[in-house]
Design an enzyme around this catalytic site. Structure first.
Site, mmCIF file in Angstrom:
data_model
loop_
_atom_site.group_PDB
_atom_site.id
_atom_site.type_symbol
_atom_site.label_atom_id
_atom_site.label_comp_id
_atom_site.label_asym_id
_atom_site.label_seq_id
_atom_site.Cartn_x
_atom_site.Cartn_y
_atom_site.Cartn_z
ATOM 1 N N ASP A 77 39.760 35.687 42.231
ATOM 2 C CA ASP A 77 41.208 35.796 42.323
ATOM 3 C C ASP A 77 41.691 35.780 43.766
ATOM 4 O OD1 ASP A 77 43.856 36.254 41.889
ATOM 5 O OD2 ASP A 77 43.624 38.247 41.020
ATOM 6 N N ASP A 281 47.249 30.528 43.500
ATOM 7 C CA ASP A 281 46.639 31.714 42.882
ATOM 8 C C ASP A 281 45.570 31.308 41.880
ATOM 9 O OD1 ASP A 281 46.000 34.163 41.852
ATOM 10 O OD2 ASP A 281 47.947 34.554 40.941
#
Length: 427
Positions: A77, A281
């Site tokens: 992430d 992201d």
């Protein structure tokens, strides 16, 4: 989809396993670059990725932590700084995980540790001076609560060197600090994994920690294959920088990997959908646009489909908008005559712009019912009020590179099916 900073530390074990080269591998991709002398202090770490955007809905990496090392599946992430694993401790809201919960040692990170302070915004109060508590919330409403612990890990670099650096990471087996999560509340985008691998820009991110010890350059990147899988890398020794298209990271929005404000391009033409604050992201499977931009893009797509033998598949609930033809589609190639490519244009300075191109495969997916569905979602509906997210679907079949030294975000088309390999790695 997540966007948050984790406030926990623990040491993880990142063991790199790479098979030797075969004779057929001599024709390496041009974007692979290996050190020629082996004398450089910096190297790279490459980890295979698993999963897909659909139907699994996420990519993940395996890390090995503890002594003896045990495997854990984690979400890579770029929207989070710290790595954490679900902890084998009295749990309030533990979620189902693919492996037994991480069993931490008693080496707690004290509250006064500078890394603990860096994980908290504003005044840092120590309720217990002997431990560092953390709490992180994600944009989809999920959260994790826990403490930071120290553990040890082993890393194999692409230069063939084996190291055991001290790092601040969510449960790792190296010497690092990671989060031991004992209270998880899953959000709507919950993924059945053991934890999160924090790749963010902050000092507690795994890349920053490895860089601070002189092991790699402060660079992280990923390559998601549209066929599933791919690879993740730390350092800059696995690509040719001369072939990378890049844009500067925003100086005004430093929290995440952001190129600043962008404009939507559809079919090669400006749309007027601009001034969109964009974030790359990897923790988000889909791409999200603010309500106005989302509705504008949907209008352009719908207008383009008018009069063509394709209509909305209201009975297909895979994603909010799906379309079907006279017979089920077998691949995205079947709809290339109906849809146009999308791009996001970013300003590089005076009259200079860079485009992040999104082909049909980067914003459409084929459902199990043979419909084609829009992989761009309304971010306003899920609480993304101020920014737009480029998710995994739009980054497929590209090497995306976050260079924290040059302060740039770059990309290059790539075959992500086979990770770079080296025969110099020591196991």
């Amino acid at each position: 989809m997540k966007a948050g900073i984790i406030v926990v530390l623990c040491f993880l074990s990142l063991a790199l396993i790479v098979p030797p080269l075969s004779a057929s591998d001599d024709r390496r991709q041009k974007w692979w670059k290996w050190p020629s002398t082996g004398k450089s202090i910096c190297s790279s770490v490459v980890l295979p990725l698993y999963g897909n955007v659909y139907p699994q809905g996420y990519y993940y990496a395996q890390i090995n932590i503890g002594h003896p090392p045990r495997p854990y599946f984690v979400d890579p992430d770029t929207g989070s700084d710290l790595t954490w694993l679900q902890c084998d401790a009295p749990c309030v809201h533990c979620t189902q995980a693919p492996h037994p919960y991480y069993r931490p040692n008693n080496d707690l990170v004290p509250c006064k540790d500078p890394l603990c302070a860096s994980l908290h915004s504003g005044d840092h109060r120590c309720d217990d001076p002997n431990q560092c508590d953390y709490e992180v919330e994600y944009a989809d409403g999920g959260s994790s609560l826990g403490v930071l612990v120290n553990d040890v890990s082993l890393l194999n670099l692409t230069t063939g060197v084996r190291v055991t650096p001290r790092l601040a990471i969510g449960f790792v087996t190296l010497f690092m600090q990671t989060g031991c999560g004992y209270d998880q509340i899953p959000g709507p985008s919950y993924q059945p994994l053991d934890g999160v691998l924090g790749l963010g820009k902050g000092k507690t991110g795994i890349v920053s920690q490895l860089h601070s010890q002189g092991l790699i350059r402060n660079v992280v990147g990923h390559c998601f294959s549209s066929r599933g899988g791919g690879f993740l890398f730390f350092g800059d020794d696995v690509y040719d920088s001369s072939r990378v298209v890049s844009t500067p990271m925003s100086r005004d929005y430093r929290k995440h990997y952001s190129p600043g404000y962008g404009e939507v391009i559809y079919g090669g033409k400006a749309t007027g959908l601009k001034n969109l604050l964009v974030i790359f992201d990897s923790g988000s499977s889909y791409t999200y646009l603010s309500s106005q931009a989302y509705e504008g893009l949907l209008y352009l797509i719908t207008k383009e489909l008018s009069g063509k033998p394709i209509r909305e598949a209201v009975d297909d609930e895979t994603l909010p908008f799906c379309w079907k033809g006279r017979k089920p589609f077998r691949s995205i190639r079947d709809v290339k005559k109906y849809f146009k490519p999308v791009a996001l244009s970013f300003s590089n300075g005076w009259r200079s712009k860079t485009q992040f191109e999104i082909p049909l495969e980067g914003y459409l997916l084929l459902s199990s019912r043979g419909s084609v569905c829009l992989g761009v979602l309304n971010g306003t509906e899920v609480g993304l009020q101020n920014f737009n997210i480029i998710g995994d679907i739009s980054m497929q079949d590209k090497m995306v590179i976050y260079d924290n030294e040059k302060q740039t975000i770059g990309w290059i088309p790539a075959n992500c099916d086979n990770p770079p390999r080296s025969d110099t790695i020591i196991f």
